[in-house]
Motif scaffolding. Structure first.
Motif, PDB file in Angstrom:
ATOM      1  N   GLN A 171       0.963  -1.029  -0.075  1.00 23.20           N
ATOM      2  CA  GLN A 171      -0.425  -0.150   0.145  1.00 23.20           C
ATOM      3  C   GLN A 171       1.517   1.335  -0.091  1.00 23.20           C
ATOM      4  OE1 GLN A 171      -2.181  -1.520   3.171  1.00 23.20           O
ATOM      5  NE2 GLN A 171      -3.915  -1.606   2.340  1.00 23.20           N
ATOM      6  N   LYS A 174       2.678   2.474  -3.308  1.00 20.99           N
ATOM      7  CA  LYS A 174       1.942   2.500  -4.383  1.00 20.99           C
ATOM      8  C   LYS A 174       1.023   3.950  -3.624  1.00 20.99           C
ATOM      9  CE  LYS A 174      -0.495  -2.013  -6.039  1.00 20.99           C
ATOM     10  NZ  LYS A 174      -1.367  -3.128  -5.564  1.00 20.99           N
ATOM     11  N   ALA A 175       1.609   4.369  -3.103  1.00 20.44           N
ATOM     12  CA  ALA A 175       0.839   5.915  -2.374  1.00 20.44           C
ATOM     13  C   ALA A 175       1.364   7.254  -2.996  1.00 20.44           C
ATOM     14  CB  ALA A 175       0.486   5.504  -1.338  1.00 20.44           C
ATOM     15  N   ILE A 178      -3.208  10.766  -1.928  1.00 20.77           N
ATOM     16  CA  ILE A 178      -3.562  10.048  -1.465  1.00 20.77           C
ATOM     17  C   ILE A 178      -4.728  11.804  -1.105  1.00 20.77           C
ATOM     18  CG2 ILE A 178      -4.225   9.721   1.070  1.00 20.77           C
ATOM     19  CD1 ILE A 178      -1.552   8.978   1.040  1.00 20.77           C
ATOM     20  N   TYR A 201       6.446   8.886  -5.376  1.00 26.61           N
ATOM     21  CA  TYR A 201       6.975   7.692  -4.264  1.00 26.61           C
ATOM     22  C   TYR A 201       7.249   8.113  -3.713  1.00 26.61           C
ATOM     23  CZ  TYR A 201       3.558   5.595  -8.585  1.00 26.61           C
ATOM     24  OH  TYR A 201       3.081   5.065  -9.556  1.00 26.61           O
ATOM     25  N   TYR A 231       2.879  15.141   1.768  1.00 25.10           N
ATOM     26  CA  TYR A 231       1.505  15.024   0.891  1.00 25.10           C
ATOM     27  C   TYR A 231       1.082  15.701   1.087  1.00 25.10           C
ATOM     28  CZ  TYR A 231       2.244   9.740   0.217  1.00 25.10           C
ATOM     29  OH  TYR A 231       2.815   8.835  -0.250  1.00 25.10           O
ATOM     30  N   TYR A 247      -6.893   8.990   5.838  1.00 20.94           N
ATOM     31  CA  TYR A 247      -6.358   8.725   4.454  1.00 20.94           C
ATOM     32  C   TYR A 247      -6.409   7.978   3.590  1.00 20.94           C
ATOM     33  CZ  TYR A 247      -1.862  10.443   6.637  1.00 20.94           C
ATOM     34  OH  TYR A 247      -0.652  10.983   7.774  1.00 20.94           O
ATOM     35  N   LEU A 250      -6.619   4.252   3.710  1.00 16.43           N
ATOM     36  CA  LEU A 250      -5.475   3.369   4.281  1.00 16.43           C
ATOM     37  C   LEU A 250      -5.292   3.582   5.683  1.00 16.43           C
ATOM     38  CD1 LEU A 250      -2.596   5.251   1.585  1.00 16.43           C
ATOM     39  CD2 LEU A 250      -3.219   2.823   1.968  1.00 16.43           C
TER      40      LEU A 250
END
Length: 260
Positions: A171, A174-175, A178, A201, A231, A247, A250
């Motif tokens: 996870q 791949k974030a 968000i 990434y 982020y 998130y 998540l």
């Protein structure tokens, strides 16, 4: 810089940190003017802080003040890493300032060595990831007037790290983007915040950090955490409110800060 000036600068910065003192810039003889000066002071801060390094904050190198490939990294001290319901915080301009991030933990030590670590070796040394908040504070009265090198010496606004729920490494890797939802207090409506990792990434700066430290004769220790940039920039939280930061898909962090 002379070694005596590096040590003097570090003593001032450690005193500010330990006593929560906000002041002006370092005196001229103690101000770093190069990356090497700044990192030498940062290393002296580590040695004088009476605390171990519990982790690192980092991002890919930046271009600033006409210089290219300027490193972005700073230690996070063990006693300032929190989880559960307890999180101490110093306010900044009357509010609590946070940055939403993902934290990676190392389960294995990556000692210093001559040859670079591969991305695969670094991933194999990880033990997990968590949603996290970097705790932000400027220890300068007028931070915009301070050079990047001086901020680098003083650990780049870091005052600590809060660790939230666990997520899988898959996870985390791949974030790239968000969507966040922030709710402050018990009756407020949620506010949406779109987030995007500045280095695409979150694992990309992690790979850079391990080998940058290796080049400077340092390793990564088992148990240390690494965060790799916000982020969504800095988010301000009122001092007396419970807040929940979700998130997307998540998990979420729900917390009220304990003010120092």
């Amino acid at each position: 810089m002379r070694q005596a000036d590096i040590q003097a600068a570090a003593k001032v910065l450690v005193d500010r940190r330990l006593n929560n003192r906000l002041t002006g810039p370092l005196e001229p003889p103690f101000r770093p003017s190069t990356v090497d000066d700044a990192l030498a002071i940062q290393q002296a801060v580590i040695e004088l802080a009476e605390d171990s390094v519990g982790g690192w904050k980092c991002a890919l190198p930046i271009e600033i003040d006409g210089l290219k490939e300027v490193p972005v990294l700073a230690p996070i001290f063990t006693e300032s890493v929190y989880q559960g319901s307890c999180c101490s915080m110093n306010t900044d301009e009357g509010v609590c300032k946070i940055e939403p991030e993902i934290a990676f933990q190392f389960g294995q030590t990556l000692p210093r060595r001559p040859q670079p670590y591969t991305d695969q070796e670094i991933v194999a040394a990880l033990s997990g990831a968590r949603l996290s908040l970097e705790l932000i504070q400027s220890r300068y009265l007028d931070p915009d007037s301070i050079s990047y090198f001086e901020h680098l010496s003083d650990c780049l606004f870091n005052q600590g790290l809060y660790l939230g729920p666990e997520i899988s490494l898959e996870q985390a890797f791949k974030a790239s983007e968000i969507e966040f939802s922030l709710k402050i207090g018990s009756i407020s409506e949620s506010v949406g915040i779109s987030g995007k990792h500045p280095n695409i990434y979150p694992q990309v700066p992690l790979f850079w950090l391990v080998n940058f430290l290796r080049e400077r004769g340092r390793g990564i220790e088992a148990g240390q955490w690494v965060i790799t940039s916000s982020y969504a920039g800095v988010i301000e939280i009122p001092t007396d409110k419970v807040f929940t930061l979700a998130y997307e898909k998540l998990g979420e962090i729900s917390l009220q800060f304990e003010l120092n």
